[in-house]
Design a protein around this motif. Structure first.
Motif, PDB file in Angstrom:
ATOM      1  N   PRO A 213      -1.951   6.655  -4.766  1.00 48.90           N
ATOM      2  CA  PRO A 213      -0.930   7.603  -4.299  1.00 48.90           C
ATOM      3  C   PRO A 213      -1.532   8.606  -3.310  1.00 48.90           C
ATOM      4  O   PRO A 213      -2.692   9.007  -3.446  1.00 48.90           O
TER       5      PRO A 213
ATOM      6  N   LYS B 283       0.850  -1.191   0.000  1.00 50.76           N
ATOM      7  CA  LYS B 283       0.000   0.000   0.000  1.00 50.76           C
ATOM      8  C   LYS B 283       0.886   1.243   0.000  1.00 50.76           C
ATOM      9  O   LYS B 283       2.077   1.181   0.315  1.00 50.76           O
ATOM     10  N   GLN B 284       0.288   2.359  -0.328  1.00 48.87           N
ATOM     11  CA  GLN B 284       0.944   3.655  -0.193  1.00 48.87           C
ATOM     12  C   GLN B 284       0.750   4.078   1.266  1.00 48.87           C
ATOM     13  O   GLN B 284      -0.344   3.895   1.822  1.00 48.87           O
TER      14      GLN B 284
ATOM     15  N   SER C 154       1.857   6.858   4.750  1.00 49.32           N
ATOM     16  CA  SER C 154       2.419   8.097   5.285  1.00 49.32           C
ATOM     17  C   SER C 154       2.295   8.020   6.804  1.00 49.32           C
ATOM     18  O   SER C 154       1.286   7.527   7.328  1.00 49.32           O
TER      19      SER C 154
END
Length: 180
Positions: free
Chosen positions: A58, A31-32, A34
């Motif tokens: 993204p 997965k993307q 953060s």
């Protein structure tokens, strides 16, 4: 689906570790991701929270202002972040330290006695991993396998911690899935 998550509590409760493990597990699941930490002025006992985004797409910006999932390890965190939660979102409350439930009726709230569960399995320091399991149980943000792999990799130099924390993660999942 994109999961925008805020995890919050007192410094020393393992909030940052929860966020790091969830982010690492997201990477394992391709997965993307953060992760952004935020600390209060004190190290232990001060406020600590982190923002985590896990997505199949993204990620445009790493800032989480309207999370769809909030984990509150203490009352000040619940008071601060419950109002920011999106309508229809998920709120996971550490009922060991927070005596009230959700104020909102437009979210799905879970009250998890994380500290008691951690004490039952024999290590009170695993309350954060119980809550991490609760996240997986409530929202399936990442796979259980990915979280366990992430933990084993992050704690490769302390293998004695892996088994007890796996138990804690699985107990958190079970608590949400079975209701106890």
């Amino acid at each position: 689906m994109t999961h925008e998550i805020i995890m919050a509590g007192f410094g020393g409760q393992g909030v940052m570790l929860m966020g790091q493990l969830l982010t690492y597990a997201g990477m394992i699941d391709n997965k993307q991701v953060s992760w952004i930490p935020s600390y209060g002025p004190e190290m232990r006992g001060g406020t600590a929270n982190c923002s985590v985004i896990i997505s199949g797409e993204p990620i445009g910006a790493p800032i989480v202002s309207e999370p769809n999932l909030v984990i509150a390890m203490n009352l000040p965190s619940l008071d601060k972040f419950e109002p920011q939660l999106q309508s229809g979102g998920i709120l996971i409350i550490n009922s060991s330290l927070i005596e009230r439930g959700a104020d909102r009726t437009d979210v799905t709230a879970y009250q998890v006695p994380a500290n008691e569960i951690a004490a039952e399995i024999g290590n009170t320091k695993t309350a954060n991993m119980v809550m991490l399991g609760a996240i997986i149980g409530a929202a399936e943000v990442v796979t259980t396998d990915a979280v366990l792999k992430a933990f084993a990799k992050m704690f490769a130099k302390k293998p004695e911690l892996v088994a007890i924390n796996e138990i804690a993660i699985r107990r958190g999942i079970k608590y949400i899935k079975d209701g106890n």
